[in-house]
Design an enzyme around this catalytic site. Structure first.
Site, short mmCIF file in Angstrom:
data_model
loop_
_atom_site.label_atom_id
_atom_site.label_comp_id
_atom_site.label_asym_id
_atom_site.label_seq_id
_atom_site.Cartn_x
_atom_site.Cartn_y
_atom_site.Cartn_z
N ASN A 26 -7.90 -11.71 -6.50
CA ASN A 26 -7.07 -11.75 -5.31
C ASN A 26 -7.96 -11.88 -4.08
O ASN A 26 -8.83 -11.05 -3.85
CB ASN A 26 -6.24 -10.47 -5.18
CG ASN A 26 -5.38 -10.51 -3.92
OD1 ASN A 26 -4.41 -11.25 -3.86
ND2 ASN A 26 -5.75 -9.75 -2.90
N GLU A 27 -7.73 -12.93 -3.30
CA GLU A 27 -8.34 -13.11 -1.98
C GLU A 27 -9.87 -12.96 -1.96
O GLU A 27 -10.41 -11.96 -1.45
CB GLU A 27 -7.70 -12.14 -0.98
CG GLU A 27 -6.23 -12.43 -0.76
CD GLU A 27 -5.62 -11.67 0.43
OE1 GLU A 27 -6.30 -10.79 1.00
OE2 GLU A 27 -4.48 -11.97 0.80
N GLU A 59 1.74 -13.86 -2.33
CA GLU A 59 2.01 -12.83 -1.31
C GLU A 59 2.54 -13.53 -0.07
O GLU A 59 2.06 -14.62 0.28
CB GLU A 59 0.74 -12.08 -0.87
CG GLU A 59 0.24 -11.05 -1.83
CD GLU A 59 -1.00 -10.31 -1.30
OE1 GLU A 59 -1.17 -10.19 -0.06
OE2 GLU A 59 -1.79 -9.87 -2.14
N ASP A 86 -5.66 8.36 -2.49
CA ASP A 86 -5.71 9.40 -3.52
C ASP A 86 -4.35 9.59 -4.20
O ASP A 86 -4.28 9.77 -5.41
CB ASP A 86 -6.14 10.76 -2.93
CG ASP A 86 -7.63 10.79 -2.58
OD1 ASP A 86 -8.31 9.76 -2.76
OD2 ASP A 86 -8.10 11.85 -2.13
N TYR A 108 0.17 -15.48 5.47
CA TYR A 108 0.75 -14.60 6.49
C TYR A 108 0.89 -15.26 7.85
O TYR A 108 1.94 -15.19 8.46
CB TYR A 108 -0.09 -13.32 6.60
CG TYR A 108 0.03 -12.44 5.37
CD1 TYR A 108 1.07 -11.53 5.26
CD2 TYR A 108 -0.86 -12.55 4.31
CE1 TYR A 108 1.22 -10.74 4.13
CE2 TYR A 108 -0.72 -11.77 3.17
CZ TYR A 108 0.31 -10.86 3.08
OH TYR A 108 0.46 -10.09 1.96
N ARG A 141 4.40 -8.87 -9.52
CA ARG A 141 2.94 -9.04 -9.49
C ARG A 141 2.29 -7.71 -9.14
O ARG A 141 2.63 -7.10 -8.13
CB ARG A 141 2.55 -10.11 -8.47
CG ARG A 141 1.06 -10.24 -8.32
CD ARG A 141 0.63 -11.32 -7.32
NE ARG A 141 -0.81 -11.28 -7.21
CZ ARG A 141 -1.49 -11.17 -6.07
NH1 ARG A 141 -0.88 -11.17 -4.91
NH2 ARG A 141 -2.81 -11.06 -6.08
N ASN A 157 -1.68 -16.66 -0.99
CA ASN A 157 -1.20 -15.57 -0.13
C ASN A 157 -1.15 -16.14 1.28
O ASN A 157 -2.11 -16.77 1.73
CB ASN A 157 -2.16 -14.37 -0.15
CG ASN A 157 -2.14 -13.65 -1.49
OD1 ASN A 157 -1.36 -13.99 -2.37
ND2 ASN A 157 -3.01 -12.67 -1.64
N GLN A 179 -3.49 0.39 -3.69
CA GLN A 179 -2.53 0.62 -2.61
C GLN A 179 -1.32 1.45 -3.04
O GLN A 179 -0.61 1.97 -2.19
CB GLN A 179 -2.07 -0.73 -2.04
CG GLN A 179 -3.19 -1.48 -1.35
CD GLN A 179 -2.75 -2.82 -0.82
OE1 GLN A 179 -2.69 -3.78 -1.56
NE2 GLN A 179 -2.43 -2.90 0.46
N HIS A 189 -8.09 -6.77 -7.67
CA HIS A 189 -7.58 -6.68 -6.30
C HIS A 189 -8.42 -5.63 -5.56
O HIS A 189 -7.92 -4.61 -5.12
CB HIS A 189 -6.08 -6.33 -6.32
CG HIS A 189 -5.36 -6.71 -5.05
ND1 HIS A 189 -4.22 -7.48 -5.04
CD2 HIS A 189 -5.62 -6.42 -3.76
CE1 HIS A 189 -3.80 -7.64 -3.78
NE2 HIS A 189 -4.63 -7.00 -2.99
N HIS A 193 -13.75 8.56 0.65
CA HIS A 193 -14.18 9.96 0.52
C HIS A 193 -15.49 10.24 1.27
O HIS A 193 -15.68 11.32 1.80
CB HIS A 193 -14.33 10.34 -0.96
CG HIS A 193 -13.02 10.33 -1.70
ND1 HIS A 193 -12.92 10.21 -3.06
CD2 HIS A 193 -11.75 10.40 -1.24
CE1 HIS A 193 -11.65 10.21 -3.42
NE2 HIS A 193 -10.92 10.33 -2.32
#
Ligand SMILES: *[C@@H]1O[C@H](CO)[C@@H](O)[C@H](O)[C@H]1NC(C)=O
Length: 505
Positions: A184-185, A397, A70, A329, A95, A327, A37, A140, A57
């Site tokens: 992660n997740e 998170e 990219d 939300y 992190r 994490n 990310q 991740h 891509h």
């Protein structure tokens, strides 16, 4: 006169924070990011292709704004600015994740890319200069493409490949990194990537891929944990955990049916990935195992679509943690009978056959799935406390999205953070062993299938500038104030929007 006095009194009262509760001095405040990310430099200095490079891509229109990682925020070249932002905020910890294919271009340890190793050494050393503790996620979501071509998480050997990579990371960085997270997740890896088509590698093997992946992933985690525990912890002295995404699920009504439906939804969304590790008995959740076995038989499959863990595997996986990474939300209300959507057959949600909805009164972010629901984080933390015998927990998170147009005065994000941080204090009061909190995210970044249309940053990133200029939002000042004061003050607003580095950072 009287009225003025009254108004003055109200103003004076509201200037006093509602509560003066404090976070402990050793509580770790940080922010979180992930390699794909933010890093960019997707093919620089020997980095290999990963599944996000490959998908964006070869299949660019699966991303909402047809963008990719990219360049992203170009942290590969801007890492010193990243650390400067951490100092501005006064972070205790940061992190971030390692890009497997930047270190091991083919995925295997036969060939180590020294330039990739140098990048992470520089990033880590720059943090340590300013006393910022690195918390490193090994995976991740950016699997080396070569390993995907060998089946990725459908291949049981993935656990050996992951252990080899984890051992190398401990060996390279473990003298300085004391906080490790294996995965992660897992739901987003297994369900979204293999059982559905909302994350790479978009396999959409519904009702099958997510279950096979779950088995291989928890074993991969356990191998990496045992490797650390046995061969690295004695000399390095750190801790190793595992991070799962937990929305709050509450029953729509008090009925026994809705309560059971809620438990089933928890089992598919997180307990399938966490019971094997954190529960006393180990293994996958019993209700889910029985349901999938029965449905599979009904549907003519020769064996359950959810491959069980053997007794030996259960014992090997059980207890492989030093902490639980949460994490968090949003929230959902679950029903046994209402709000059901049509589901593919077979699929995980057809298997459990429950419905879910939200309360429209909960404010919604720029992400359709993310709402500010009262006590959602507190519910999750209390649930884990009772389900898993009060484990040490880090919130790894938590955050809020807006569109770019929302600008720097991100009042909605400030409201969200203040609410969730108050819930952390509530959890501490309730005896939850919460040791830290990582805000998602340090800065705007590539939000997976949503591209750059949903912004989670404390810092805004100008993607049109070559330097990817970072500018603090209101929430950055608010978070800095939380870290400095170790408390939550809903009324706090900075006097200027100019960021400085305080002494000692
Ligand atoms: C995903 O698979 C299901 C069948 O399990 C199918 O109904 C659906 O159309 C597929 N979606 C895509 C985008 O391929």
């Amino acid at each position: 006169m009287k009225l003025l006095f009254l108004l003055g009194l109200i103003a004076a009262c509201s200037a006093i924070p509602r509560q003066q509760r404090k976070f402990p001095d050793d509580f770790l405040f940080g922010t979180a990011t992930a390699s794909y990310q933010i890093e960019g430099a997707w093919n620089e200095d020997g980095k290999g292709e990963n599944i996000w490079d490959h998908m964006t891509h070869t299949n660019p229109t699966v991303i909402k704004d047809v963008s990719n990682g990219d360049v992203a925020t170009d942290s590969y070249h801007n890492y010193k600015r990243d650390v400067e932002m951490m100092r501005e905020l006064g972070l205790d910890a940061y992190r971030f994740s390692l890009s497997w294919s930047r270190i091991l271009p083919s995925g295997f340890t036969n060939e180590v890319n020294q330039a990739g190793v140098d990048f992470y050494n520089n990033y880590i050393n720059e943090m340590l200069k300013y006393n910022i503790k690195p918390m490193v996620t090994l995976y991740h979501w950016d699997l080396p493409q070569k390993l995907q071509e060998l089946g990725g998480f459908m291949n049981p050997m993935v656990s050996d490949w992951f252990e080899d990579y984890a051992r190398l990371a401990y060996q390279l960085f473990g003298d300085r990194v004391k906080l490790w997270i294996t995965f992660n997740e897992p739901r987003e890896v297994c369900y979204q990537g293999y059982g559905y088509n909302t994350k790479a590698p978009i396999l959409n093997a519904t009702g099958i891929g997510e279950y096979i992946c779950a088995k291989h992933l928890v074993i991969a985690h356990a191998k990496a944990y045992h490797a650390y525990d046995k061969d690295f912890r004695p000399s390095q002295g750190g801790v190793c955990g595992y991070t799962t995404n937990l929305h709050s699920f509450e029953p729509l009504t008090d009925s026994a049916e809705d309560t059971y439906a809620t438990e089933l939804r928890k089992q598919t969304d997180w307990a399938i990935y966490t019971d094997p590790i954190y529960s006393e008995e180990g293994g996958f959740p019993k209700d889910l195992v029985a349901i999938v076995a029965a449905k599979s038989a009904e549907q003519g499959y020769p064996r359950s679509r959810l491959p069980e863990l053997t007794e030996e595997e259960k014992a090997y996986v059980r207890g492989t943690y030093d902490f639980f990474g949460v994490n968090h939300y949003s929230a959902y209300l679950v029903s046994a009978t209402e709000h059901k959507l049509e589901q593919a057959v077979p699929s995980m949600y057809d298997d459990i056959d429950v419905g879910w909805t939200v309360d429209e009164a909960w404010p919604v972010s720029a992400s359709t799935w993310l709402r500010l629901a009262p006590n959602s984080l507190l519910n999750v933390l209390l649930d884990l406390q009772s389900r898993y015998n009060n484990p040490v927990i880090y919130v790894t998170e938590n955050g809020w999205s807006q569109t770019l147009e929302a600008g720097l005065m991100d009042e909605d994000r400030v409201r969200y953070y203040n609410a969730k941080l108050e819930e952390c204090l509530d959890a501490l009061d309730a005896g939850v062993r919460l040791k830290g909190y990582m805000a998602w995210s340090l800065m705007d970044n590539f939000e997976w299938m949503q591209g750059y249309t949903e912004r989670f940053g404390l810092y805004e990133v100008d993607l049109t500038s070559p330097e990817r200029t970072r500018t603090p939002r209101l929430s950055a000042f608010m978070y800095k104030h939380v870290i400095t004061s170790r408390s939550v003050d809903q009324e706090y607003r900075p006097q200027t929007m100019t960021m400085t580095i305080d002494e000692g950072h």
